[in-house]
Design a protein around this motif. Sequence first.
Motif, PDB file in Angstrom:
ATOM      1  N   LEU A 205       0.788  -3.115  -9.742  1.00  0.00           N
ATOM      2  CA  LEU A 205      -0.421  -3.074 -10.562  1.00  0.00           C
ATOM      3  C   LEU A 205      -1.549  -3.760  -9.786  1.00  0.00           C
ATOM      4  N   GLY A 206      -2.462  -2.973  -9.266  1.00  0.00           N
ATOM      5  CA  GLY A 206      -3.596  -3.540  -8.550  1.00  0.00           C
ATOM      6  C   GLY A 206      -3.233  -4.096  -7.193  1.00  0.00           C
ATOM      7  N   GLU A 207      -4.180  -4.849  -6.629  1.00  0.00           N
ATOM      8  CA  GLU A 207      -4.016  -5.436  -5.310  1.00  0.00           C
ATOM      9  C   GLU A 207      -3.312  -6.791  -5.411  1.00  0.00           C
TER      10      GLU A 207
ATOM     11  N   ARG B 124       0.835  -1.213   0.000  1.00  0.00           N
ATOM     12  CA  ARG B 124       0.000   0.000   0.000  1.00  0.00           C
ATOM     13  C   ARG B 124       0.864   1.256   0.000  1.00  0.00           C
TER      14      ARG B 124
ATOM     15  N   ARG C 270       2.082   2.274  -3.376  1.00  0.00           N
ATOM     16  CA  ARG C 270       1.095   2.950  -4.223  1.00  0.00           C
ATOM     17  C   ARG C 270       0.760   4.352  -3.726  1.00  0.00           C
TER      18      ARG C 270
ATOM     19  N   SER D 276       2.062 -10.510  -6.247  1.00  0.00           N
ATOM     20  CA  SER D 276       1.870  -9.120  -6.669  1.00  0.00           C
ATOM     21  C   SER D 276       2.292  -8.959  -8.128  1.00  0.00           C
ATOM     22  N   ARG D 277       1.753  -7.945  -8.795  1.00  0.00           N
ATOM     23  CA  ARG D 277       2.037  -7.687 -10.205  1.00  0.00           C
ATOM     24  C   ARG D 277       2.607  -6.274 -10.342  1.00  0.00           C
TER      25      ARG D 277
ATOM     26  N   SER E  83      -2.767 -10.803  -4.628  1.00  0.00           N
ATOM     27  CA  SER E  83      -3.699 -11.916  -4.489  1.00  0.00           C
ATOM     28  C   SER E  83      -3.020 -13.034  -3.709  1.00  0.00           C
TER      29      SER E  83
END
Length: 266
Positions: free
Chosen positions: A52-54, A37, A40, A64-65, A56
Amino acid sequence: MVVLVDGVDGTVVRLGGVVVKVHAAEGDPVALGARLRVARHPALQGVLLAPLGEPSLRRGRLVSRWPYGRPVDQHDPDRFPWAEAGALLARLHAVAPGTLGVRLPAAAGPARAARVVERLRATVGGRRYASARRLVLRAADRPAPASSPGPGTLCHGDFHLGQLVWSDGWRLIDVDDLGVGDPAWDLARPAAWFAAGLLDPADWRQLLDGYGVGHDDPWPWLDGPTRALTVQSAAQALLNAHRSGAQLDDSGTALVESCGRIAGLP
């Protein structure tokens, strides 16, 4: 698919313009979520590469991506971005952790150094590496001078040039050790290499100038963490040699010799 990293700290693969990281199994998912977090957060834009995004959860592992960034060319030392790295670390350290809205753990640098030394104690034995192992452990057991970092600072926790990529500018990557701590630890690995004769004085000066040290003497601040990173780096070099059955390379030998000097300090 291209495998970029496959080790104890996780697996990283590239799929075109996207990098996917499967984080270490023993990692704390709550702490890692907080670190992602922060990556970002608008305050870190232009400093940390943003995911990129949350993340998983796959088979109990956080995934993570990230956008692909071009790494530092390790075969072209004349173009190593030392000044840019120093400036990025200064910007990172200037962000007050309390403004991020996230409860961050301690930066993992000291814990990582301790883990590597304990791995050396438990793993490397026998006569082949006995002399080098003895010097490294004597240095590890030598009390280091304490620094006075003041209020907790936002720190990368595992900085080296492999943690930089070019993505619309140089960006810091790998937030798995990000947290609150003493900023000297982020400069301590290059300081250890400089003290061992493995980092050119001009490159070291570029890093300090980029960081904004000016003409102040950095060693009263860096001494303790630099000793710890010297020991960690030498211990890791021994672990790598032991794993492959090889002799210590020149850089590993220089770091072990630095440990010998640390062990002999009054």
